[in-house]
Design an enzyme around this catalytic site. Structure first.
Site, PDB file in Angstrom:
ATOM      1  CD  GLU A   1       9.417  -5.858   7.228  1.00 35.44           C
ATOM      2  OE1 GLU A   1       9.067  -4.787   6.663  1.00 35.44           O
ATOM      3  OE2 GLU A   1       9.358  -6.019   8.454  1.00 35.44           O
TER       4      GLU A   1
ATOM      5  CE  LYS B   1      -3.389   2.401   2.823  1.00 32.35           C
ATOM      6  NZ  LYS B   1      -4.308   2.371   3.959  1.00 32.35           N
TER       7      LYS B   1
ATOM      8  CG  HIS C   1      -6.012 -35.948  16.688  1.00 32.93           C
ATOM      9  ND1 HIS C   1      -6.276 -37.187  17.223  1.00 32.93           N
ATOM     10  CD2 HIS C   1      -6.988 -35.716  15.772  1.00 32.93           C
ATOM     11  CE1 HIS C   1      -7.340 -37.701  16.635  1.00 32.93           C
ATOM     12  NE2 HIS C   1      -7.802 -36.813  15.754  1.00 32.93           N
TER      13      HIS C   1
ATOM     14  CE  LYS D   1       5.840  -0.856  10.090  1.00 32.61           C
ATOM     15  NZ  LYS D   1       4.885  -0.134   9.273  1.00 32.61           N
TER      16      LYS D   1
ATOM     17  N   GLY E   1      -4.889  -1.720   4.923  1.00 35.26           N
ATOM     18  CA  GLY E   1      -4.135  -2.879   4.420  1.00 35.26           C
ATOM     19  C   GLY E   1      -4.831  -4.193   4.708  1.00 35.26           C
ATOM     20  NE  ARG E   2      -6.587  -3.498  10.829  1.00 32.05           N
ATOM     21  CZ  ARG E   2      -5.888  -2.363  10.950  1.00 32.05           C
ATOM     22  NH1 ARG E   2      -4.733  -2.242  10.334  1.00 32.05           N
ATOM     23  NH2 ARG E   2      -6.343  -1.362  11.670  1.00 32.05           N
TER      24      ARG E   2
ATOM     25  CD  GLU F   1      -1.958  -4.193  11.478  1.00 32.95           C
ATOM     26  OE1 GLU F   1      -2.535  -4.098  10.379  1.00 32.95           O
ATOM     27  OE2 GLU F   1      -0.734  -4.370  11.579  1.00 32.95           O
TER      28      GLU F   1
HETATM   29  O1  LIG Z   1       1.059  -2.727   2.223  1.00 31.27           O
HETATM   30  P1  LIG Z   1       2.160  -2.111   3.001  1.00 31.27           P
HETATM   31  O2  LIG Z   1       2.134  -0.611   2.968  1.00 31.27           O
HETATM   32  O3  LIG Z   1       3.499  -2.645   2.536  1.00 31.27           O
HETATM   33  O4  LIG Z   1       1.989  -2.524   4.507  1.00 31.27           O
HETATM   34  C1  LIG Z   1       2.070  -3.836   4.932  1.00 31.27           C
HETATM   35  C2  LIG Z   1       1.664  -3.983   6.384  1.00 31.27           C
HETATM   36  O5  LIG Z   1       2.641  -3.399   7.207  1.00 31.27           O
HETATM   37  C3  LIG Z   1       2.318  -2.456   8.195  1.00 31.27           C
HETATM   38  O6  LIG Z   1       3.353  -2.421   9.120  1.00 31.27           O
HETATM   39  C4  LIG Z   1       1.003  -2.608   8.881  1.00 31.27           C
HETATM   40  O7  LIG Z   1       1.112  -3.103  10.180  1.00 31.27           O
HETATM   41  C5  LIG Z   1       0.023  -3.472   8.140  1.00 31.27           C
HETATM   42  O8  LIG Z   1      -1.269  -2.990   8.389  1.00 31.27           O
HETATM   43  C6  LIG Z   1       0.274  -3.487   6.653  1.00 31.27           C
HETATM   44  O9  LIG Z   1      -0.674  -4.324   6.035  1.00 31.27           O
END
Ligand SMILES: O=P(O)(O)OC[C@H]1O[C@H](O)[C@H](O)[C@@H](O)[C@@H]1O
Length: 562
Positions: free
Chosen positions: A217, A211, A401, A525, A284-285, A370
């Site tokens: 990462e 986003k 199990h 972060k 994002g979620r 989140e």
């Molecule tokens: O889609 P992006 O901007 O790469 O974000 C990826 C993810 O990282 C962030 O740290 C948030 O905690 C998430 O809500 C998000 O979905």
């Protein structure tokens, strides 16, 4: 009283009434509730779309449900819901609307953000995605060397990974089996390594999903993926995608981006013509039904993707219009509040009886935890009540199990959702289809055992020696919701996800928290960025605590760096 004029949740008469009711109800027994009301099994069940939702095995009476609905009314859950659907900026800490529902709105809908109808833009992107997905699926879109694309690797994390990865798994039976789909999220190089080691770069398309396009990462993995591709296709002569470097043409054929940030996409070296856009009013979620779902759309095809959106819409409409008494997301949200706030339950298990839902709970963890893992309310004050639960679970019958022992006989109250399907997927052999009844027999047996248990008398009657009777007794009274659907289809997946999205919404609304920000992920972060030079270059990092300092020194020593 709150700064926003609201009475503190735990001081409202509705909250107090629930607390009193909980005391009066005491140790209500499901056996007794069922004995007192023979029709409870059907009276406490609702339907939404294809979903049959049985909530009879909950520690509730009609009074409980009425009081919970009164709490929802007092906290104006439906008012906030309407504001969300209208596109008002209900994500107050980020000053944004919350409009994932616009992602599945019909073409002729009108949803305005700052005076502009966003629906045409949503459909324009969906149409572009469909055109691209069709070209990749048909082989019309080829790689740099002219070979058709056979592998799709989605690089993203959090909401840019969990949704498409989960949905791909859920809808595997609908996917193009001649293609390979992989999802890379972890910055651990092993993730990308394992994802691409057996792939031909000439046949591989990378979808960089982010986003913000600033997530370290994802940008790191995408950079490494570009290196891997260019090493192979350019014979290692150029790792650059700069204009005129030669790498640019290869990148254009093998990289597309899904983002809200065109500038950063261009900086990375991906042509914005190869970018599929979404908007900052999609969290994002809450985003895998946006452009973030491109890998899924390539896998299942645009028609199936649209069927999934239709499924979302069915539950959106239900949530928007159904009265409180029959509103399923409202009900599920309130039941969670009943246990979390009035029974001290700390967690909530989601236990799907479908192999294809293996990643569903992991997806819900981000959606729920989140969104509602907050201790500060919308008014900026600390809450004085429990908020979001720990969400966990894996597919049955595997859990049976492993950890079901604790649910049955442990000391914790763990409300659980059981999700199952009446029919196995069509492509299974007849022999494997026959196993479905055994799977579902387990499903029904578990919710029954959890609810009603086994009394000492029943155990004794089986001739069990006295000393073993307590061990073989099941107290029961473990609450569960059963969600049963005819078959796992794209539409049913959309319905399920929307159901949980709105359940999470309801809880956040009652708790008076902003379910749509995620400030809690930021500190880690920032600290990672500060610590990294200490690991790589042995740089002095100011202000490190004694524990971290010693850990960094030990790490460097073990890593062979002095
Ligand atoms: O889609 P992006 O901007 O790469 O974000 C990826 C993810 O990282 C962030 O740290 C948030 O905690 C998430 O809500 C998000 O979905």
């Amino acid at each position: 009283m709150n700064a926003d004029g609201r009475t503190r949740l735990n001081q409202t008469p509705e909250w107090t009434a629930l607390a009193k009711h909980r005391e009066e109800l005491g140790e209500v027994r499901l056996r007794e509730l069922f004995a007192a009301e023979p029709g409870r099994g059907t009276a406490y069940a609702l339907r939404v779309g294809d979903l049959y939702v049985d909530y009879s095995k909950h520690l509730v009476t009609d009074d409980t449900l009425r009081l919970l609905r009164e709490l929802a009314a007092a906290t104006d859950v439906f008012g906030l819901r309407d504001a969300m659907f209208r596109g008002e900026k209900i994500n107050t800490t980020e000053d944004r609307p919350v409009l994932h529902t616009a992602l599945r709105a019909p073409r002729d809908a009108v949803i305005e953000v700052d005076g502009e109808n966003v629906v045409p833009g949503v459909h324009a992107v969906l149409d572009r995605m469909a055109g691209f997905a069709d070209r990749v699926r048909s082989g019309a879109w080829t790689g740099h060397t002219g070979k058709r694309i056979r592998n799709v690797v989605n690089i993203g994390i959090g909401g840019s990974d969990l949704g498409p990865a989960m949905a791909y798994e859920v809808l595997r039976a609908y996917t193009d089996r001649s293609m390979t789909f992989r999802f890379v999220s972890n910055v651990d190089g092993a993730d990308l390594h394992e994802a691409v080691r057996d792939l031909d770069p000439a046949e591989t398309l990378f979808i960089v999903a982010s986003k913000t396009f600033t997530t370290i990462e994802t940008v790191t993995n995408a950079t490494s993926a570009r290196g891997w591709l260019l090493d192979a296709l350019d014979g290692g002569t150029s790792r650059s995608s700069e204009v005129g470097s030669g790498g640019e043409a290869a990148v254009a054929k093998h990289f597309v981006a899904l983002s809200t940030n065109a500038e950063k996409v261009a900086d990375f070296g991906i042509d914005v013509d190869n970018m599929f856009e979404f908007w900052d009013w999609v969290g994002g979620r809450y985003s895998y039904d946006s452009a973030i779902g491109l890998s899924l759309m390539i896998a299942i095809g645009p028609d199936r993707f649209r069927e999934m959106l239709d499924g979302f819409r069915i539950v959106d409409e239900h949530f928007r219009t159904a009265p409180a008494e029959s509103n399923v997301p409202l009900l599920l949200g309130l039941l969670g509040i009943w246990y979390g706030n009035f029974h001290d339950a700390q967690s909530h298990a989601v236990l799907p009886y479908s192999h294809y839902l293996s990643k569903f709970t992991a997806y819900l963890q981000q959606l729920d935890m989140e969104s509602n893992g907050k201790y500060v309310g919308r008014d900026g004050r600390e809450v004085e009540w429990q908020t979001g639960p720990v969400v966990w679970g894996t597919p049955g019958t595997n859990g049976q199990h492993a950890y079901y022992q604790l649910i049955h006989q442990g000391t914790k109250l763990i409300p659980a959702d059981f999700i199952g399907f009446a029919r196995p997927v069509a492509e299974l052999s007849e022999e494997l289809k026959a196993q479905h009844d055994l799977l579902m027999a387990n499903f029904f047996a578990q919710t029954q055992a959890l609810a009603f248990g086994k009394t000492p008398q029943e155990v004794r009657a089986e001739g069990v020696p006295d000393e073993l009777v307590p061990h073989k007794t099941f107290q029961g009274n473990h609450p569960t919701t059963t969600i049963l659907a005819p078959e796992l289809t794209p539409s049913v997946l959309g319905q399920l996800v929307a159901l949980y999205e709105h359940k999470v919404f309801v809880q956040g609304a009652v708790w008076n928290i902003d379910s749509f920000d995620q400030w809690g992920v930021e500190l880690g972060k920032v600290l990672a960025k500060r610590v990294e030079p200490a690991l790589t270059e042995g740089a002095e990092v100011e202000g490190l605590d004694a524990s971290t300092e010693a850990l960094v020194a030990t790490y460097r020593e073990l890593r062979g760096r002095q």
